[in-house]
Design a protein around this motif. Structure first.
Motif, PDB file in Angstrom:
ATOM      1  N   PRO B  79      -7.923 -10.348  -4.132  1.00 27.18           N
ATOM      2  CA  PRO B  79      -6.879  -9.515  -3.514  1.00 27.18           C
ATOM      3  C   PRO B  79      -6.542  -8.289  -4.353  1.00 27.18           C
ATOM      4  N   PHE B  80      -6.335  -7.171  -3.650  1.00 32.07           N
ATOM      5  CA  PHE B  80      -5.952  -5.925  -4.309  1.00 32.07           C
ATOM      6  C   PHE B  80      -4.425  -5.811  -4.287  1.00 32.07           C
ATOM      7  N   ILE B  81      -3.867  -5.644  -5.475  1.00 37.83           N
ATOM      8  CA  ILE B  81      -2.401  -5.666  -5.586  1.00 37.83           C
ATOM      9  C   ILE B  81      -1.896  -4.322  -6.126  1.00 37.83           C
ATOM     10  N   VAL B  82      -0.843  -3.819  -5.504  1.00 34.32           N
ATOM     11  CA  VAL B  82      -0.237  -2.569  -5.977  1.00 34.32           C
ATOM     12  C   VAL B  82       0.565  -2.873  -7.242  1.00 34.32           C
ATOM     13  N   PHE B 118      -5.309   6.438  -3.021  1.00 31.40           N
ATOM     14  CA  PHE B 118      -4.202   6.745  -2.103  1.00 31.40           C
ATOM     15  C   PHE B 118      -3.730   5.473  -1.391  1.00 31.40           C
ATOM     16  N   LEU B 119      -2.474   5.517  -0.975  1.00 35.31           N
ATOM     17  CA  LEU B 119      -1.945   4.509  -0.059  1.00 35.31           C
ATOM     18  C   LEU B 119      -1.725   5.177   1.294  1.00 35.31           C
ATOM     19  N   ASN B 120      -1.765   4.374   2.346  1.00 34.20           N
ATOM     20  CA  ASN B 120      -1.459   4.891   3.686  1.00 34.20           C
ATOM     21  C   ASN B 120      -0.065   5.531   3.648  1.00 34.20           C
ATOM     22  N   PRO B 121       0.014   6.846   3.907  1.00 37.97           N
ATOM     23  CA  PRO B 121       1.301   7.538   3.741  1.00 37.97           C
ATOM     24  C   PRO B 121       2.347   7.129   4.769  1.00 37.97           C
ATOM     25  N   TYR B 122       1.898   6.471   5.807  1.00 35.78           N
ATOM     26  CA  TYR B 122       2.838   6.117   6.881  1.00 35.78           C
ATOM     27  C   TYR B 122       3.322   4.671   6.786  1.00 35.78           C
ATOM     28  N   GLN B 123       2.905   3.975   5.759  1.00 37.70           N
ATOM     29  CA  GLN B 123       3.362   2.585   5.601  1.00 37.70           C
ATOM     30  C   GLN B 123       4.332   2.483   4.430  1.00 37.70           C
ATOM     31  N   GLU B 124       5.265   1.564   4.556  1.00 39.59           N
ATOM     32  CA  GLU B 124       6.176   1.258   3.445  1.00 39.59           C
ATOM     33  C   GLU B 124       5.484   0.217   2.562  1.00 39.59           C
ATOM     34  N   ILE B 125       4.979   0.647   1.442  1.00 43.17           N
ATOM     35  CA  ILE B 125       4.252  -0.261   0.553  1.00 43.17           C
ATOM     36  C   ILE B 125       4.981  -0.303  -0.778  1.00 43.17           C
ATOM     37  N   GLU B 126       5.211  -1.501  -1.284  1.00 44.43           N
ATOM     38  CA  GLU B 126       5.991  -1.677  -2.515  1.00 44.43           C
ATOM     39  C   GLU B 126       5.107  -2.245  -3.640  1.00 44.43           C
ATOM     40  N   ASN B 127       5.609  -2.134  -4.849  1.00 47.04           N
ATOM     41  CA  ASN B 127       4.939  -2.759  -5.993  1.00 47.04           C
ATOM     42  C   ASN B 127       4.776  -4.258  -5.726  1.00 47.04           C
ATOM     43  N   GLY B 128       3.604  -4.778  -5.988  1.00 50.27           N
ATOM     44  CA  GLY B 128       3.352  -6.201  -5.780  1.00 50.27           C
ATOM     45  C   GLY B 128       2.766  -6.530  -4.420  1.00 50.27           C
ATOM     46  N   ILE B 130       0.118  -6.791  -1.404  1.00 47.31           N
ATOM     47  CA  ILE B 130      -1.345  -6.932  -1.327  1.00 47.31           C
ATOM     48  C   ILE B 130      -1.859  -5.926  -0.300  1.00 47.31           C
ATOM     49  N   VAL B 131      -2.861  -5.155  -0.723  1.00 51.28           N
ATOM     50  CA  VAL B 131      -3.426  -4.110   0.145  1.00 51.28           C
ATOM     51  C   VAL B 131      -4.932  -4.318   0.291  1.00 51.28           C
ATOM     52  N   LYS B 132      -5.526  -3.553   1.202  1.00 49.27           N
ATOM     53  CA  LYS B 132      -6.979  -3.608   1.383  1.00 49.27           C
ATOM     54  C   LYS B 132      -7.503  -2.180   1.542  1.00 49.27           C
ATOM     55  N   PRO B 133      -8.760  -1.946   1.139  1.00 49.94           N
ATOM     56  CA  PRO B 133      -9.309  -0.587   1.292  1.00 49.94           C
ATOM     57  C   PRO B 133      -9.650  -0.296   2.750  1.00 49.94           C
ATOM     58  N   VAL B 134      -9.391   0.939   3.167  1.00 51.13           N
ATOM     59  CA  VAL B 134      -9.825   1.398   4.487  1.00 51.13           C
ATOM     60  C   VAL B 134     -10.923   2.432   4.246  1.00 51.13           C
ATOM     61  N   ASP B 145     -14.819   7.969  -0.023  1.00 51.94           N
ATOM     62  CA  ASP B 145     -15.303   7.090   1.044  1.00 51.94           C
ATOM     63  C   ASP B 145     -14.213   6.083   1.404  1.00 51.94           C
ATOM     64  N   ILE B 146     -13.355   5.805   0.447  1.00 51.03           N
ATOM     65  CA  ILE B 146     -12.139   5.026   0.754  1.00 51.03           C
ATOM     66  C   ILE B 146     -11.095   6.031   1.228  1.00 51.03           C
ATOM     67  N   LYS B 147     -10.646   5.849   2.465  1.00 49.45           N
ATOM     68  CA  LYS B 147      -9.618   6.763   3.009  1.00 49.45           C
ATOM     69  C   LYS B 147      -8.309   6.528   2.266  1.00 49.45           C
ATOM     70  N   TYR B 148      -7.941   5.295   2.205  1.00 48.11           N
ATOM     71  CA  TYR B 148      -6.753   4.871   1.451  1.00 48.11           C
ATOM     72  C   TYR B 148      -6.687   3.344   1.454  1.00 48.11           C
ATOM     73  N   PHE B 149      -5.723   2.802   0.757  1.00 45.69           N
ATOM     74  CA  PHE B 149      -5.437   1.364   0.835  1.00 45.69           C
ATOM     75  C   PHE B 149      -4.217   1.192   1.732  1.00 45.69           C
ATOM     76  N   GLU B 150      -4.238   0.133   2.523  1.00 50.32           N
ATOM     77  CA  GLU B 150      -3.083  -0.142   3.392  1.00 50.32           C
ATOM     78  C   GLU B 150      -2.723  -1.617   3.290  1.00 50.32           C
ATOM     79  N   LEU B 151      -1.574  -1.943   3.814  1.00 53.37           N
ATOM     80  CA  LEU B 151      -1.102  -3.329   3.723  1.00 53.37           C
ATOM     81  C   LEU B 151      -2.094  -4.288   4.369  1.00 53.37           C
ATOM     82  N   LYS B 152      -2.324  -5.395   3.696  1.00 56.57           N
ATOM     83  CA  LYS B 152      -3.185  -6.428   4.273  1.00 56.57           C
ATOM     84  C   LYS B 152      -2.291  -7.358   5.061  1.00 56.57           C
TER      85      LYS B 152
END
Lengths: 390, 153
Positions: B79-82, B118-128, B130-134, B145-152
């Protein structure tokens, strides 16, 4: 009183026009080889010194820091040595004083250069070492100072182009036996071949100039008690010296490198050498340009002013000389390549191997107990010298 | 007085425009080549150091701790963690951004190192979180090639 310092291992990567490895990876390869020869683990290294020339070559600002993990420096005392082209030899001086002072017992000295990243040519970076107002508006590059200096040297001593070309012939031939030589650099050339090559900036011809190179080199040095614990045959650092002349190249007489003489005198004094022509048995002077080897041999006091070319004609500096002083048995920068900082450390490594009797086909014929490596650079006014002995 | 002002008006300073006339061709290197080829395939690669039994992210040719060479590379599937994130309101040239860019240090619990992306700019993502690459559909072998990471989810 400084404690004695020894060299226990060395590593050198292949010299290449464009390496697939990054600068960090090249540094790692050389450092790893040096550790293996010294039979040491990175955990046994107290401190690390990194020599690497202008940031503009790799295109990484503060590249000394960037290279640190490739040099094995994570969580260790680490410092970059930087005096331009003189850095490779200055790095071992830097390592020497860290150990000689008693502060550390072991030091890994690494030198790296990745010149191929710099486009369209590293001469663009060299343009920016000159004065912004007094020289750069003219479009100056490194060749300007070399061609003017070579012209002055030839004029004062009445040296022919044919004699200068003999340096290229000698070093390119010697380089054939170096396992790390850059493809296409070494070879059997005649004086005619050298003088038939392109004139780049008269009187400098293409085959009188060292190439652009990627490579890394490394050395492990230790205190006396560490060396004696680990080997029966250490190679000692007997003397070091360095000196910078004025950075105004208009303000020094270009026919003679006084800064090299001062650096050499410092090293000779430290080593207790009274007559260098008898007590230095093999020498690796810095030879990025053919005339520079002769220029530096005179600065090192191994020949009178204007006499190095005459000795060259007599074979005094040849690798198989019986009564002369073999000069650039490695092939030097003209015969192996010129990854600036790593080239200087390559010269130290050559003296180390010659003293150990492990230079293979490059082993000089005469007996060697003591040798000298020298580099030069910065704003073309630094001399760095190290003397090694059995 | 400890300071002396040599020029009272900046316009009086004589200047000359200049630059250093070079550009660069950066070498990916052994580790970087593995990483970029992986991205082109829609994968995040790591290196495996057999000396310290660690996965290293992104992949490298050597382990900076053991100082040993690495020739084994693995897929890192999370798992990818912020670990930490920031929101950037100005670009490199100091222009104000209409939509802030979210950037994070992303790590994997069993791996050394991490990825900055980058993180998906339109999502509320906090420290801790778990995200996934898009990944982009069209990939060329690039960090982007990775657009950003977004919430899993």
């Amino acid at each position: 009183m400084a404690q004695k310092v020894a060299i226990l291992g060395a590593g050198l990567t292949k010299f290449m026009r464009r390496a697939k490895e990054t600068g960090k990876e090249l540094a790692f390869e050389a450092a790893r080889m040096a550790l293996e020869e010294a039979n040491m683990d990175i955990s046994e290294i107290d401190c690390v010194v990194m020599a690497t020339a202008p940031d503009m070559f790799d295109g990484v600002h503060m590249k000394g820091d960037w290279l640190s993990d490739g040099a094995g420096a994570k969580r260790k005392p680490y410092m970059r040595s930087y005096v331009g082209g003189g850095s490779g030899v200055f790095a071992i001086i830097h390592g020497w004083y860290l150990v000689a002072s008693g502060l550390f017992d072991t030091c890994l000295v690494v030198a790296e250069e990745k010149m191929s990243s710099c486009m369209p040519h590293p001469q663009g970076a060299f343009n920016a070492i000159y004065d912004q107002f007094l020289e750069r508006p003219l479009g100056v590059n490194l060749l300007w100072i070399f061609s003017l200096e070579m012209m002055r040297y030839m004029h004062v001593h009445k040296i022919s182009l044919e004699t200068i070309a003999l340096v290229s012939v000698k070093n390119k031939r010697n380089g054939l036996d170096h396992p790390c030589t850059q493809k296409g650099i070494a070879g059997e050339y005649t004086v005619k071949d050298i003088l038939n090559s392109e004139v780049i900036a008269y009187p400098v011809y293409r085959l009188m100039v060292s190439p652009v190179t990627d490579a890394a080199a490394a050395i492990v040095i230790t205190s006396e008690h560490e060396a004696k614990r680990r080997t029966d045959n250490p190679i000692w650092i007997e003397g070091v010296g360095w000196c910078l002349d004025t950075s105004y190249w208009t303000n020094r007489d270009l026919y003679y490198p006084k800064y090299v003489e001062y650096a050499a005198r410092m090293a000779y004094d430290m080593a207790g050498i009274k007559d260098p022509r008898k007590e230095i048995h093999v020498v690796e002077p810095y030879d990025p340009f053919a005339y520079k080897e002769l220029h530096h041999l005179e600065g090192l006091l191994l020949a009178d002013k204007g006499e190095a070319p005459k000795l060259l004609e007599k074979g005094f500096w040849d690798r198989d000389t019986k009564d002369g002083i073999p000069s650039c048995p490695s092939g030097g920068l003209l015969g192996v390549g010129n990854p600036i900082a790593a080239a200087g450390l390559m010269k130290v490594i050559e003296i180390y191997l010659q003293l150990k009797g492990e230079a293979g086909k490059r082993q000089v014929k005469r007996e060697v107990k003591r040798g000298l490596a020298q580099a030069w650079g910065d704003l073309m006014q630094v001399g760095t010298v190290v003397i090694l002995s059995k | 007085m400890p300071f002396k002002e040599f020029i009272e008006k900046l316009s009086k300073a004589k200047v000359q425009k200049g630059d250093i006339p070079v550009w660069h061709l950066y070498t990916l290197g052994i580790g970087g080549d593995v990483f970029y080829k992986g991205l082109k395939e829609g994968k995040i690669k790591g290196a495996y150091c057999e000396y310290c039994n660690s996965v290293i992210l992104p992949p490298r040719m050597y382990c900076e701790d053991c100082f040993e060479k690495i020739d084994k590379f693995v897929d890192v599937k999370g798992p990818f963690i912020v670990v930490a994130y920031t929101e950037l309101y100005r670009d490199l040239d100091d222009n104000r951004l209409d939509i802030p860019i979210k950037v994070a240090l992303i790590s994997v619990p069993y791996a050394k190192g991490g990825i900055i992306h980058f993180l998906n700019p339109y999502q509320e993502i906090e420290n801790g979180d778990i995200v996934k690459p898009v990944f982009n559909k069209k990939r060329v072998g690039s960090l982007k090639d990775i657009k950003y990471f977004e919430l899993k989810k």
